[in-house]
Write an enzyme that holds these catalytic residues in place. Structure first.
Site, mmCIF file in Angstrom:
data_model
loop_
_atom_site.group_PDB
_atom_site.id
_atom_site.type_symbol
_atom_site.label_atom_id
_atom_site.label_comp_id
_atom_site.label_asym_id
_atom_site.label_seq_id
_atom_site.Cartn_x
_atom_site.Cartn_y
_atom_site.Cartn_z
ATOM 1 N N ALA A 1 -47.338 -7.495 26.693
ATOM 2 C CA ALA A 1 -47.992 -6.649 27.698
ATOM 3 C C ALA A 1 -48.817 -5.517 27.085
ATOM 4 O O ALA A 1 -48.504 -4.333 27.254
ATOM 5 C CB ALA A 1 -46.938 -6.088 28.663
ATOM 6 N N ASP B 1 -27.949 -22.019 19.089
ATOM 7 C CA ASP B 1 -28.847 -21.347 18.156
ATOM 8 C C ASP B 1 -28.318 -19.976 17.763
ATOM 9 O O ASP B 1 -28.472 -19.549 16.617
ATOM 10 C CB ASP B 1 -30.237 -21.222 18.783
ATOM 11 C CG ASP B 1 -30.886 -22.577 18.962
ATOM 12 O OD1 ASP B 1 -30.727 -23.431 18.069
ATOM 13 O OD2 ASP B 1 -31.530 -22.801 20.005
ATOM 14 N N GLY B 2 -27.697 -19.299 18.719
ATOM 15 C CA GLY B 2 -27.116 -17.984 18.429
ATOM 16 C C GLY B 2 -26.104 -18.079 17.293
ATOM 17 O O GLY B 2 -26.082 -17.231 16.402
ATOM 18 N N ARG C 1 -51.182 -0.609 22.165
ATOM 19 C CA ARG C 1 -50.365 0.165 23.099
ATOM 20 C C ARG C 1 -49.842 -0.801 24.143
ATOM 21 O O ARG C 1 -50.613 -1.547 24.748
ATOM 22 C CB ARG C 1 -51.208 1.261 23.738
ATOM 23 C CG ARG C 1 -50.416 2.164 24.693
ATOM 24 C CD ARG C 1 -51.311 3.200 25.326
ATOM 25 N NE ARG C 1 -51.691 4.208 24.347
ATOM 26 C CZ ARG C 1 -51.224 5.467 24.362
ATOM 27 N NH1 ARG C 1 -50.374 5.852 25.281
ATOM 28 N NH2 ARG C 1 -51.635 6.320 23.459
ATOM 29 N N ASN D 1 -35.891 -16.462 13.008
ATOM 30 C CA ASN D 1 -36.748 -16.596 14.198
ATOM 31 C C ASN D 1 -37.904 -15.595 14.213
ATOM 32 O O ASN D 1 -39.051 -15.990 14.199
ATOM 33 C CB ASN D 1 -35.935 -16.382 15.474
ATOM 34 C CG ASN D 1 -35.276 -17.656 15.991
ATOM 35 O OD1 ASN D 1 -35.593 -18.749 15.519
ATOM 36 N ND2 ASN D 1 -34.379 -17.512 16.939
ATOM 37 N N GLU D 2 -37.568 -14.310 14.299
ATOM 38 C CA GLU D 2 -38.622 -13.315 14.453
ATOM 39 C C GLU D 2 -38.108 -11.895 14.302
ATOM 40 O O GLU D 2 -36.911 -11.645 14.307
ATOM 41 C CB GLU D 2 -39.290 -13.416 15.845
ATOM 42 C CG GLU D 2 -38.512 -12.825 17.017
ATOM 43 C CD GLU D 2 -37.368 -13.690 17.510
ATOM 44 O OE1 GLU D 2 -36.203 -13.266 17.315
ATOM 45 O OE2 GLU D 2 -37.602 -14.772 18.046
ATOM 46 N N ASP E 1 -45.879 -2.940 25.542
ATOM 47 C CA ASP E 1 -44.419 -3.078 25.440
ATOM 48 C C ASP E 1 -43.957 -3.352 24.010
ATOM 49 O O ASP E 1 -42.858 -2.984 23.632
ATOM 50 C CB ASP E 1 -43.923 -4.226 26.338
ATOM 51 C CG ASP E 1 -43.911 -3.829 27.813
ATOM 52 O OD1 ASP E 1 -44.379 -2.706 28.118
ATOM 53 O OD2 ASP E 1 -43.441 -4.625 28.641
HETATM 54 P P1 NAP Z 1 -29.923 -15.943 23.568
HETATM 55 O O1 NAP Z 1 -30.184 -14.922 24.614
HETATM 56 O O2 NAP Z 1 -28.862 -16.972 23.795
HETATM 57 O O3 NAP Z 1 -31.303 -16.689 23.164
HETATM 58 C C1 NAP Z 1 -32.207 -17.062 24.119
HETATM 59 C C2 NAP Z 1 -32.475 -18.552 24.054
HETATM 60 O O4 NAP Z 1 -33.278 -18.850 22.904
HETATM 61 C C3 NAP Z 1 -31.221 -19.418 23.935
HETATM 62 O O5 NAP Z 1 -31.344 -20.492 24.841
HETATM 63 C C4 NAP Z 1 -31.259 -19.876 22.488
HETATM 64 O O6 NAP Z 1 -30.587 -21.130 22.287
HETATM 65 C C5 NAP Z 1 -32.741 -20.020 22.301
HETATM 66 N N1 NAP Z 1 -33.240 -20.053 20.916
HETATM 67 C C6 NAP Z 1 -32.849 -19.336 19.832
HETATM 68 N N2 NAP Z 1 -33.589 -19.661 18.754
HETATM 69 C C7 NAP Z 1 -34.466 -20.620 19.161
HETATM 70 C C8 NAP Z 1 -35.489 -21.347 18.510
HETATM 71 N N3 NAP Z 1 -35.788 -21.154 17.230
HETATM 72 N N4 NAP Z 1 -36.199 -22.246 19.254
HETATM 73 C C9 NAP Z 1 -35.946 -22.446 20.548
HETATM 74 N N5 NAP Z 1 -34.995 -21.763 21.223
HETATM 75 C C10 NAP Z 1 -34.268 -20.872 20.539
HETATM 76 O O7 NAP Z 1 -29.653 -15.142 22.191
HETATM 77 P P2 NAP Z 1 -29.331 -15.799 20.792
HETATM 78 O O8 NAP Z 1 -28.762 -17.166 20.966
HETATM 79 O O9 NAP Z 1 -28.594 -14.764 19.995
HETATM 80 O O10 NAP Z 1 -30.784 -15.969 20.159
HETATM 81 C C11 NAP Z 1 -31.548 -14.858 19.743
HETATM 82 C C12 NAP Z 1 -32.968 -15.234 19.993
HETATM 83 O O11 NAP Z 1 -33.246 -15.131 21.378
HETATM 84 C C13 NAP Z 1 -33.988 -14.332 19.357
HETATM 85 O O12 NAP Z 1 -34.205 -14.658 18.009
HETATM 86 C C14 NAP Z 1 -35.205 -14.591 20.233
HETATM 87 O O13 NAP Z 1 -36.022 -15.619 19.698
HETATM 88 C C15 NAP Z 1 -34.638 -15.111 21.533
HETATM 89 N N6 NAP Z 1 -35.089 -14.284 22.631
HETATM 90 C C16 NAP Z 1 -35.885 -14.867 23.555
HETATM 91 C C17 NAP Z 1 -36.400 -14.124 24.595
HETATM 92 C C18 NAP Z 1 -37.288 -14.803 25.580
HETATM 93 O O14 NAP Z 1 -37.479 -16.030 25.456
HETATM 94 N N7 NAP Z 1 -37.833 -14.085 26.540
HETATM 95 C C19 NAP Z 1 -36.114 -12.770 24.706
HETATM 96 C C20 NAP Z 1 -35.296 -12.196 23.742
HETATM 97 C C21 NAP Z 1 -34.800 -12.962 22.682
HETATM 98 P P3 NAP Z 1 -28.975 -21.275 22.454
HETATM 99 O O15 NAP Z 1 -28.744 -21.339 23.917
HETATM 100 O O16 NAP Z 1 -28.662 -22.582 21.781
HETATM 101 O O17 NAP Z 1 -28.327 -20.097 21.797
HETATM 102 MN MN MN Z 2 -27.557 -18.055 22.471
#
Ligand code: NAP
Ligand code: MN
Length: 269
Positions: A185, A45-46, A148, A122-123, A150
């Site tokens: 939070a 996804d990244g 107020r 995504n967001e 995180d």
């Molecule tokens: P990452 O740290 O690898 O992303 C975290 C996980 O989210 C990875 O397993 C990624 O899949 C998965 N992911 C991304 N988009 C998704 C979607 N639309 N539906 C389901 N899972 C999804 O960082 P990244 O790959 O650059 O992705 C950035 C995204 O990480 C941000 O857009 C945010 O949504 C997410 N994120 C999640 C958290 C959390 O869940 N606590 C915290 C911060 C950010 P892959 O392994 O295939 O890359």
């Molecule tokens: Mn990723």
């Protein structure tokens, strides 16, 4: 048809990229990284988020497809073992396209400086690494609450399975043109009060976040993070633009959710 391929950068993904590029050129498709009709992301996804942001200026002319070599790959439909099938599909068929809604973010600085506009697949999130963020949340021009805590996350339907899900948000089908606000939070007591539930806003309902203290904070847009201070407003709504995914076979959203979170076929790395 013109195509481009973006790789995650590891050996497996680079090999797949080379192989696909050579085969598709043999089928008389044109490799063009500047104005591609189809962008193939090889990774997770990244990688797809990266591909999306590389071509965010021409979303009406570019479709995306993901080959899965990453970890989860919610957006990446095709497995490396299906490569030949995919290459033939791309070479021979005018492809079907499915469209998913996106989020528009407009950041207005305090000092009358130029506003920034972003599109998220995504967001977006507004958060702080220390202390709390304090902000007024307006919905459709009316004050809704003073938050107020995180931070807040505002996600698209297809992003609802990502960060939003970890924050207790609902999974939203992408046929619902909407955005979802979730809390990180929140402080809730006699002094500070927030609604506490995720909110889902339809198209044309804009929400505006107004930071209230002078601290700096982070604004994330998908995988990008930037530090901000002196921001007047952060305006979020369903974007005019949509993302277009090329589909060579049906892969309904709920099946995608099921495979990602309940019982996925053992995905290859
Ligand atoms: P990452 O740290 O690898 O992303 C975290 C996980 O989210 C990875 O397993 C990624 O899949 C998965 N992911 C991304 N988009 C998704 C979607 N639309 N539906 C389901 N899972 C999804 O960082 P990244 O790959 O650059 O992705 C950035 C995204 O990480 C941000 O857009 C945010 O949504 C997410 N994120 C999640 C958290 C959390 O869940 N606590 C915290 C911060 C950010 P892959 O392994 O295939 O890359
Ligand atoms: Mn990723």
């Amino acid at each position: 048809m013109r195509f481009a391929i973006l790789s995650k950068g590891d050996i497996t993904s680079n090999d797949i990229r080379t192989k696909m590029k050579n085969y598709l050129c043999e089928f008389d498709l044109e490799y063009d990284e500047i104005e591609p009709d189809l962008v193939i992301s090889v990774g997770g996804d990244g990688t797809l988020l990266h591909a999306f942001h590389s071509y965010v200026h021409r979303l009406n002319k570019t479709a995306f497809i993901g080959v899965h070599t990453g970890h989860l790959g919610f957006y990446a439909d095709w497995m490396p073992k299906e490569l030949e099938k995919l290459i033939i599909e791309i070479a021979k068929t005018p492809f079907q396209v499915v469209e998913y809604p996106l989020l528009e973010i407009v950041i207005q600085p305090k000092n009358g400086g130029e506003e920034e506009r972003h599109i998220a697949l995504n967001e977006t999130s507004v958060k702080t690494p220390e202390g709390s963020v304090v902000l007024d949340l307006e919905i459709k021009g009316e004050h809704f609450e003073t938050f107020r805590g995180d931070g807040l996350c505002i996600s698209t339907p297809s992003g609802s399975t990502a960060y939003n899900k970890a924050l207790g948000g609902a999974i939203i089908h992408p046929s619902l043109e909407s955005i979802q606000i979730t809390e990180m939070a929140s402080i809730n007591n006699r002094v500070f009060r927030t609604v506490g539930s995720p909110l889902i806003l339809p198209k044309h309902h804009t929400c505006v976040l107004k930071p209230l203290n002078d601290r700096s904070f982070f604004i994330t847009v998908d995988h990008f993070t930037k530090t901000y201070k002196d921001v007047k407003t952060i305006q979020c709504r369903v974007a005019r633009e949509k993302v277009r995914f090329a589909r060579f076979r049906p892969f309904p959203f709920w099946k995608r959710v099921h495979e990602s979170f309940i019982a996925g076929e053992q995905r290859e790395r």
